[in-house]
Design an enzyme around this catalytic site. Sequence first.
Site, PDB file in Angstrom:
ATOM      1  CE  LYS A   1      32.388 -28.098 -61.989  1.00 43.30           C
ATOM      2  NZ  LYS A   1      31.998 -28.637 -63.349  1.00 43.30           N
TER       3      LYS A   1
ATOM      4  CD  GLN B   1      33.470 -29.030 -66.524  1.00 40.66           C
ATOM      5  OE1 GLN B   1      33.548 -29.191 -65.452  1.00 40.66           O
ATOM      6  NE2 GLN B   1      32.642 -28.000 -66.994  1.00 40.66           N
TER       7      GLN B   1
ATOM      8  CG  ASP C   1      27.805 -32.949 -63.552  1.00 42.58           C
ATOM      9  OD1 ASP C   1      27.618 -31.927 -62.580  1.00 42.58           O
ATOM     10  OD2 ASP C   1      28.764 -32.962 -64.319  1.00 42.58           O
TER      11      ASP C   1
END
Length: 291
Positions: free
Chosen positions: A52, A96, A119
């Site tokens: 990422k 994460q 997200d």
Amino acid sequence: MTRLGCRCVAESVLENVRKETQAFIDKGNRAPSLAVVLVGSDPASQTYVRKKAEAAESLGFLHFQYTFDEDSKEDDILSLVGKLNEGEDVDGILVQLPLPSHISEKKIIDAISPEKDVDGFSPVNMGRLAIGEESFIPCTPKGIMRTLSYYGIETAGKKAVVIGRSNIVGKPMALLLMQKGIDATVTVCNTKTPDLREYTKDADIIIVATGHPGTIDSSYVKDGAAVIDVGVNRIKDETREKGFRLVGDADYSSFKDRDVMITPVPGGVGLMTVSMLMENTLEAAVKRRGR
Ligand code: NAP
């Protein structure tokens, strides 16, 4: 078998994000920025976070990474999320997953401002998706929709089976496929589904997201169907330098002589997840402060 590789799809998304980012900057805006929070030292999570970061940097995004030890306190992470929510220089926040078991994923995700939740996991964004309102869409399911579209795989009037009902893949995937304009007829399976094959054998589109290699093989799938394999599983392989290789949730080799379209692992939807995160981060920047 037709291999539905995702590298070309992801590259076309990134190219578009790069162009739109340049246009955004040319209007006098600063580059989009992404804050990534990593807790612990899970090797797969470290790899995802690195990929990422690389993608963000290659697009000229600002990128901030915060790394916490495995035994960090939940309150410390909540406090950082609070600061990132307030931070004028932060457009997107990503924590994460998975988090260590003593930390509540729900509490952390709930704490992320919906406007920075790139997200798309927060209750507000999931709720908006459920009722068909504009929202940040979770990256993996969004990337799968983009892949279906890229390869011209029709969804309207088709039977889709989603295997798995997690909040990050299965549920949002099912919500997207049933949306007006997408118009698939959707069945969602879980571990209590008595006979998976009963559902998959008539499906035009199968999304398998269980985290278990070999959940389905070619005997589960009819001719002409499309199989999207979300699974990323590390299995031991002493012949590889790293001692493991990646496989999906579908038994890829069993499809070799079949008239079936299937995404590979690696080279499949994992690449889409990263590119969709970049798209969502640009979207967050444009919504927050686009001129
Ligand atoms: P998860 O939270 O563990 O959920 C797995 C789901 O699959 C659960 O709903 C479970 O049912 C269901 N399931 C498991 N075995 C099954 C079976 N034999 N038949 C029917 N349903 C079954 O996993 P996840 O987070 O959704 O991830 C799934 C996979 O996708 C993993 O391999 C993960 O690494 C991968 N993944 C990949 C990406 C990417 O970027 N490519 C992104 C996210 C996840 P129950 O609810 O009944 O337990």
